[in-house]
Structures are given as C-alpha cells and as structure tokens.
Motif scaffolding. Structure first.
Motif, PDB file in Angstrom:
ATOM      1  N   SER A 133       0.843  -1.191   0.000  1.00 60.98           N
ATOM      2  CA  SER A 133       0.000   0.000   0.000  1.00 60.98           C
ATOM      3  C   SER A 133       0.879   1.243   0.000  1.00 60.98           C
ATOM      4  CB  SER A 133      -0.924   0.001   1.217  1.00 60.98           C
ATOM      5  OG  SER A 133      -0.163   0.130   2.412  1.00 60.98           O
ATOM      6  N   PRO A 134       0.377   2.379  -0.504  1.00 57.62           N
ATOM      7  CA  PRO A 134       1.209   3.588  -0.565  1.00 57.62           C
ATOM      8  C   PRO A 134       1.798   3.977   0.792  1.00 57.62           C
ATOM      9  CG  PRO A 134      -0.787   3.890  -1.843  1.00 57.62           C
ATOM     10  CD  PRO A 134      -0.949   2.596  -1.107  1.00 57.62           C
ATOM     11  N   ARG A 135       1.014   3.849   1.826  1.00 65.19           N
ATOM     12  CA  ARG A 135       1.478   4.281   3.149  1.00 65.19           C
ATOM     13  C   ARG A 135       2.545   3.354   3.719  1.00 65.19           C
ATOM     14  NH1 ARG A 135       3.475   6.306   6.578  1.00 65.19           N
ATOM     15  NH2 ARG A 135       2.712   7.565   8.317  1.00 65.19           N
ATOM     16  N   SER A 136       2.494   2.085   3.366  1.00 64.40           N
ATOM     17  CA  SER A 136       3.468   1.127   3.904  1.00 64.40           C
ATOM     18  C   SER A 136       4.865   1.344   3.337  1.00 64.40           C
ATOM     19  CB  SER A 136       3.012  -0.311   3.612  1.00 64.40           C
ATOM     20  OG  SER A 136       3.124  -0.607   2.232  1.00 64.40           O
ATOM     21  N   LYS A 137       4.969   2.158   2.265  1.00 57.32           N
ATOM     22  CA  LYS A 137       6.270   2.407   1.645  1.00 57.32           C
ATOM     23  C   LYS A 137       7.008   3.589   2.285  1.00 57.32           C
ATOM     24  CE  LYS A 137       4.534   0.623  -2.748  1.00 57.32           C
ATOM     25  NZ  LYS A 137       4.186   0.945  -4.154  1.00 57.32           N
TER      26      LYS A 137
END
Length: 324
Positions: A133-137
């Motif tokens: 997910s975008p936030r996990s990056k």
C-alpha cells in the motif's frame, strides 16, 4: 444489508467522534521561537519527499541550559497531534513535571491526498499496514529520527532521557521505534498498541510498560477478528504479542504476577540478565480508550470505560524511574 447498515452507522459515528477527538477546531500553532519559550508550537520537517508536521509543547520554566527530558507522543489511527497532547493530557503533565513533549502527525493512508478520518485517516507505518500500500512504503522511523535531530537544534533536550509512547496504531508505532530506534530511546510505553514488527531485534533492550483493557473490542485479548472504522482485521492473542516483545528485549516469555485486584492485574516479564523488563497492566473490564483521557469516544465503539487509572501519569512515572 443489515451488516452494511451497521458498518455505515459505525463509520459515521466514528467519523464524528474522530473530529471531536482531534479538537473539532482549526487550531494553528506558531513556529518555535528563538530562543525557545514556553508554549505550544509547530515544527515542520522534510522526510522522503513529504512535509511532516509535529506539535511541540515546551513546559513552563523551560531552560535550554539544563535540557529536560523529551517524550514522543504518537496518536492513534484517525487522530492527530492535538488530541494526544490535549485530550490525553500530555501537555498538562509536561507543564507540571517540566519535560518537553513532541507529538508528530501521521501521514494519511493515501499520502498525497488530504487527510480525512473516515476516508483517508492519518496513521503510522507500524508494521500493521497492508504490504504494498502507498502508506506502507513510507519509513516513519526515518521521519522520527529527522524530527529528533531538528528538534534538538531548536529546543535542546536531554538526549539520554528520550521516551516514546503512543495509543493504538501509535502504540504499535512505539513498538516499532523500540525495535528499530532503540539507540535514541531510554524507555517506551504504550496503550493498546500491537507489536506488528516481524522478529523485532532492538539494538538494546528497553524498559517497557504496556497498558491494556481486557474488554478492548479493537484488539481482543484472546485474538480474533475485530471491526475497525476502516474495515475488519484479525489479530493474535495479546499474550502472544507480549511474549514476542519480551523475547526481543531479553526477558522470560512467561510473566510473573506482581499484583491482582478488582481493577488491575500487574504482570512482569523478568529479564534473563538483570536488564530492562516488560511490565503489563491489564485493566479489568476496560475498552480501547486511553485511560484518564479528558474526552472519550462512545462506549459502543471502543468498549467500556471502567478504569480510573491515569495512563499519562503512570507512563511518566515509569519513564522517570527507568532512568534512575
């Protein structure tokens, strides 16, 4: 259809509650003055291409010549810096005890879009997020390191007495800081946070206090599925999470009961080498709410509020004692 209606109702009420807990206001903090003076200020930093913000509460009688301790306070998913400072009473206690507290804001789940409790909540990459997910990056540990460096330039603090705490997703992020940033911390303490780091290996063992309500519907004590404002999740038993962290900091994986009464069961995971230990306070019948908060979410969302414990005061007492 009935389940869908219940979820929509849950989300609507949770969205209103989240707005209330974030202050329901357009609070704007000024930049930190030079030299620093008592008050609440905003500190902006750049990390991984994102502008990150934090509120910094400088206590009364602050003296840069004798730098005080620092507490990093991390809000839960959907919350914000103002809520943990004001409603969880960290700003008030900082003034009373004379420490600096910094409360950073998490980035939204979709980081390039404006935050919204219901559709795009502010949160932390604690290890709980869906992989890819975008936030996990986005590396929140790297951000906190940058934040501490920038804060030290503007508001000198005692680098040997830096403590981290958080609630829920912020509590999970606190465990991640303990696992990956132990070199900058003296102790950690969380309320209802999940150890989501796979095989945590902190650079040094940290004294740890975990506060947990046994009737928490969002992190069930026996594990299993729970309904959050943003969907459902399945979590392991809390005892398994505690065993994982106890092992990570060099403690026995079976706890010793220190005391147990109608209100609180206190257990301790003893160190194998006379080092830091993990202490757990199980609050009988209490839900997901920060104990002692000045503003509460509806019980039907976060479970009963039964504990009279002041979690903020309890955590600070633990932090103070950990460096004596």
């Amino acid at each position: 259809m009935l389940r869908r209606r219940r979820i929509i109702a849950f989300l609507l009420v949770a969205g209103i509650a989240g707005w209330l807990l974030s202050g329901g206001s357009n609070f704007q903090a000024a930049e930190i003055p030079s030299p620093p003076t008592a008050g609440q200020f905003e500190l902006s930093t750049e990390s991984e291409g994102h502008t990150r913000t934090a509120l910094v509460h400088i206590p009364k009688n602050y003296n840069a010549q004798t730098p005080p301790p620092l507490v990093i306070a991390l809000h839960g998913a959907g919350g914000g810096a103002e809520s943990i400072l004001e409603h969880d009473n960290w700003a008030e206690l900082a003034d009373e005890k004379g420490f600096v507290v910094v409360a950073p804001n998490g980035l939204p789940a979709r980081p390039r879009l404006p935050g919204n409790f219901l559709a795009n909540p502010q949160l932390w990459n604690s290890g709980q997020l869906r992989e890819g997910s975008p936030r996990s990056k986005i590396d929140d540990v790297a951000y906190i390191r940058v934040l501490l460096d920038e804060l030290a330039k503007k508001v000198p603090y005692d680098k040997d007495r830096v403590f981290a705490t958080g609630h829920s997703n912020g509590g999970g992020m606190t465990f991640r800081l303990g696992a990956e940033m132990a070199d900058r911390l003296a102790a950690i303490g969380t309320v209802a946070g999940m150890v989501a780091v796979d095989k945590p290996q902190p650079a040094k063992p940290l004294p740890t206090l975990f506060i947990f309500g046994t009737a928490d519907p969002l992190l069930p004590i026996d594990g299993g599925e729970s309904t959050l404002p943003w969907g459902t999740r399945t979590t392991p038993p809390v005892a398994d999470l505690m065993q994982k962290w106890a092992d990570a900091i060099g403690c026995e994986t079976e706890p010793t009961t220190i005391s147990d009464d109608d209100a609180i069961k206190k257990v301790r995971y003893r160190s194998k080498k006379m080092g830091p230990e993990l202490t757990v306070l199980y609050l009988h019948g209490h839900g997901h709410q920060w104990p002692g908060a000045s503003r509460n979410l509806p019980a039907r969302l976060i479970g009963p509020i039964t504990s009279k414990l002041d979690a903020t005061a309890e955590l600070w007492k633990f932090f103070e004692n950990s460096t004596k």
